[in-house]
Structure formats: structure tokens, C-alpha cells
Design a protein around this motif. Structure first.
Motif, PDB file in Angstrom:
ATOM      1  N   TRP A 150      -6.611   7.148  -0.350  1.00 22.32           N
ATOM      2  CA  TRP A 150      -7.262   6.499  -1.487  1.00 22.32           C
ATOM      3  C   TRP A 150      -8.732   6.890  -1.587  1.00 22.32           C
ATOM      4  CZ3 TRP A 150      -4.551   5.095  -5.336  1.00 22.32           C
ATOM      5  CH2 TRP A 150      -3.244   4.655  -5.145  1.00 22.32           C
ATOM      6  N   THR A 151      -9.388   7.129  -0.479  1.00 23.40           N
ATOM      7  CA  THR A 151     -10.775   7.591  -0.534  1.00 23.40           C
ATOM      8  C   THR A 151     -10.856   8.993  -1.122  1.00 23.40           C
ATOM      9  OG1 THR A 151     -11.323   6.226   1.385  1.00 23.40           O
ATOM     10  CG2 THR A 151     -12.854   7.989   0.832  1.00 23.40           C
ATOM     11  N   ASN A 181       2.303  12.887  -0.960  1.00 18.36           N
ATOM     12  CA  ASN A 181       1.985  11.467  -1.105  1.00 18.36           C
ATOM     13  C   ASN A 181       3.244  10.613  -1.134  1.00 18.36           C
ATOM     14  OD1 ASN A 181      -0.771  11.515  -1.067  1.00 18.36           O
ATOM     15  ND2 ASN A 181      -0.987  11.656  -3.271  1.00 18.36           N
ATOM     16  N   ILE A 195      -9.037   0.158  -4.162  1.00 22.35           N
ATOM     17  CA  ILE A 195      -7.851   0.168  -3.306  1.00 22.35           C
ATOM     18  C   ILE A 195      -8.216   0.654  -1.907  1.00 22.35           C
ATOM     19  CG2 ILE A 195      -5.574   1.201  -2.944  1.00 22.35           C
ATOM     20  CD1 ILE A 195      -5.280   1.247  -6.010  1.00 22.35           C
ATOM     21  N   ALA A 196      -9.052   1.680  -1.821  1.00 23.56           N
ATOM     22  CA  ALA A 196      -9.493   2.168  -0.504  1.00 23.56           C
ATOM     23  C   ALA A 196     -10.234   1.065   0.241  1.00 23.56           C
ATOM     24  CB  ALA A 196     -10.380   3.401  -0.656  1.00 23.56           C
ATOM     25  N   TYR A 233      -8.736  10.355  -3.235  1.00 32.44           N
ATOM     26  CA  TYR A 233      -8.497  10.251  -4.676  1.00 32.44           C
ATOM     27  C   TYR A 233      -9.700   9.656  -5.394  1.00 32.44           C
ATOM     28  CZ  TYR A 233      -3.765  11.942  -4.966  1.00 32.44           C
ATOM     29  OH  TYR A 233      -2.663  12.754  -4.965  1.00 32.44           O
ATOM     30  N   GLY A 234     -10.360   8.677  -4.794  1.00 28.13           N
ATOM     31  CA  GLY A 234     -11.575   8.124  -5.390  1.00 28.13           C
ATOM     32  C   GLY A 234     -12.661   9.177  -5.537  1.00 28.13           C
ATOM     33  N   GLU A 248       2.167   1.705  -3.429  1.00 27.80           N
ATOM     34  CA  GLU A 248       1.115   2.245  -4.297  1.00 27.80           C
ATOM     35  C   GLU A 248       0.952   3.754  -4.115  1.00 27.80           C
ATOM     36  OE1 GLU A 248      -1.737  -1.734  -4.322  1.00 27.80           O
ATOM     37  OE2 GLU A 248      -2.143  -0.093  -2.938  1.00 27.80           O
ATOM     38  N   ILE A 249       1.048   4.213  -2.877  1.00 32.30           N
ATOM     39  CA  ILE A 249       0.919   5.650  -2.619  1.00 32.30           C
ATOM     40  C   ILE A 249       2.104   6.401  -3.215  1.00 32.30           C
ATOM     41  CG2 ILE A 249       0.898   7.410  -0.797  1.00 32.30           C
ATOM     42  CD1 ILE A 249      -0.749   5.408   0.878  1.00 32.30           C
ATOM     43  N   THR A 280       0.830  -1.200   0.000  1.00 29.49           N
ATOM     44  CA  THR A 280       0.000   0.000   0.000  1.00 29.49           C
ATOM     45  C   THR A 280       0.868   1.255   0.000  1.00 29.49           C
ATOM     46  OG1 THR A 280      -1.757  -1.190   1.136  1.00 29.49           O
ATOM     47  CG2 THR A 280      -1.845   1.208   1.227  1.00 29.49           C
ATOM     48  N   ILE A 306       1.401   6.612  -7.012  1.00 27.14           N
ATOM     49  CA  ILE A 306       0.422   7.619  -7.456  1.00 27.14           C
ATOM     50  C   ILE A 306       0.994   9.025  -7.270  1.00 27.14           C
ATOM     51  CG2 ILE A 306      -0.937   7.918  -5.331  1.00 27.14           C
ATOM     52  CD1 ILE A 306      -3.393   7.917  -7.358  1.00 27.14           C
ATOM     53  N   MET A 347      -9.621   3.491  -7.638  1.00 25.73           N
ATOM     54  CA  MET A 347      -9.305   4.214  -6.405  1.00 25.73           C
ATOM     55  C   MET A 347     -10.158   3.716  -5.242  1.00 25.73           C
ATOM     56  SD  MET A 347      -6.932   6.195  -7.299  1.00 25.73           S
ATOM     57  CE  MET A 347      -6.273   6.509  -8.904  1.00 25.73           C
TER      58      MET A 347
END
Length: 125
Positions: free
Chosen positions: A82-83, A52, A112-113, A85-86, A15-16, A12, A19, A109
Motif C-alpha cells: 500500500w505504501t 498482488n 490504507i497503508a 501504491y501510495g 483489499e489487495i 487487508t 486492487i 492509498m
């Protein structure tokens, strides 16, 4: 060893970082500064992308060195990122296409969240 035990939070964090690097390389991805898209028009700017990358690096270090008191905080911060970004991608989709889940990026997004939230809930004990 911290890497095997904290594999999911380690990934995770990576992944951050990814992004953040994507938005550093592709600044101003969200190009419509309308009322709903105000949040989305700023989270792809280089300062937020750099934050990030820093947060992702801290999460990776916490996972590698197995700093147990910070693991839960890392999950919470990752789920928040992630929330956000979603939601930003969802606002962009509403503005551009008129529907909230029109493109795959928004689904990814939120997926992943959701994964991060489920992993934090499941725990590692």
C-alpha cells in the motif's frame, strides 16, 4: 476461529486482491512514462497486478487458517504494497497536477497503508 481473530488482516488481504483485480481489468492506468513516473508506469501492468492477487490470496489464507508465525509478515508485506501504491499515485499527481496530494486516490492509498501499520503495531493479543 481464525476469521474473527484475524479480521483486519483478512480484510487487508481482500483489499489487495481487489486492487490487483482492478489493475488487471484496467491495465495501463498510469499513462505518462516520464522520469518520476517510471515506477507508476509499471505497477499497474498485469504481471504486477497478478502478483498482488497472489499475495492477497496468501494473506487471506494465513488469516483464515490462523498461521500465527506468518501474521506479522503479512502485515509487513501489506504495508509495503500500500505504501508503494501510495507513492506511485503521488508521483502521478506530481506529474499531472504539479502537487503531490491533488487527488483522492493518493490519500486513500496512504490511509490504507497507515491503517495497516497501526494495526500491526497494535497487535491482536
Amino acid at each position: 476461529m481464525g476469521i474473527r481473530r484475524n479480521y483486519s488482516i483478512l480484510m487487508t488481504g481482500v483489499e489487495i486482491i481487489m486492487i490487483g483485480a482492478f489493475f488487471v481489468a484496467n491495465t495501463f492506468h498510469f499513462d505518462r512514462p516520464d522520469l518520476l513516473n517510471n515506477l507508476a508506469s509499471h505497477i499497474d501492468d498485469p504481471p504486477f497486478a497478478t502478483i498482488n492477487i497472489i499475495i492477497g490470496t496468501v494473506i487471506v489464507m494465513v488469516a483464515i487458517f490462523d498461521i500465527r508465525p506468518l501474521i506479522k509478515w503479512c502485515y509487513a508485506v501489506a504495508a509495503f504494497i500500500w505504501t508503494i501504491y501510495g507513492l506511485a499515485f503521488m508521483l502521478q499527481n506530481i506529474e499531472v497536477m504539479g502537487q503531490p496530494f491533488g487527488r483522492l486516490d493518493c490519500w486513500l492509498m496512504f490511509a490504507i497503508a497507515g491503517r495497516v501499520i497501526l494495526e500491526s503495531w497494535a497487535g491482536d493479543d
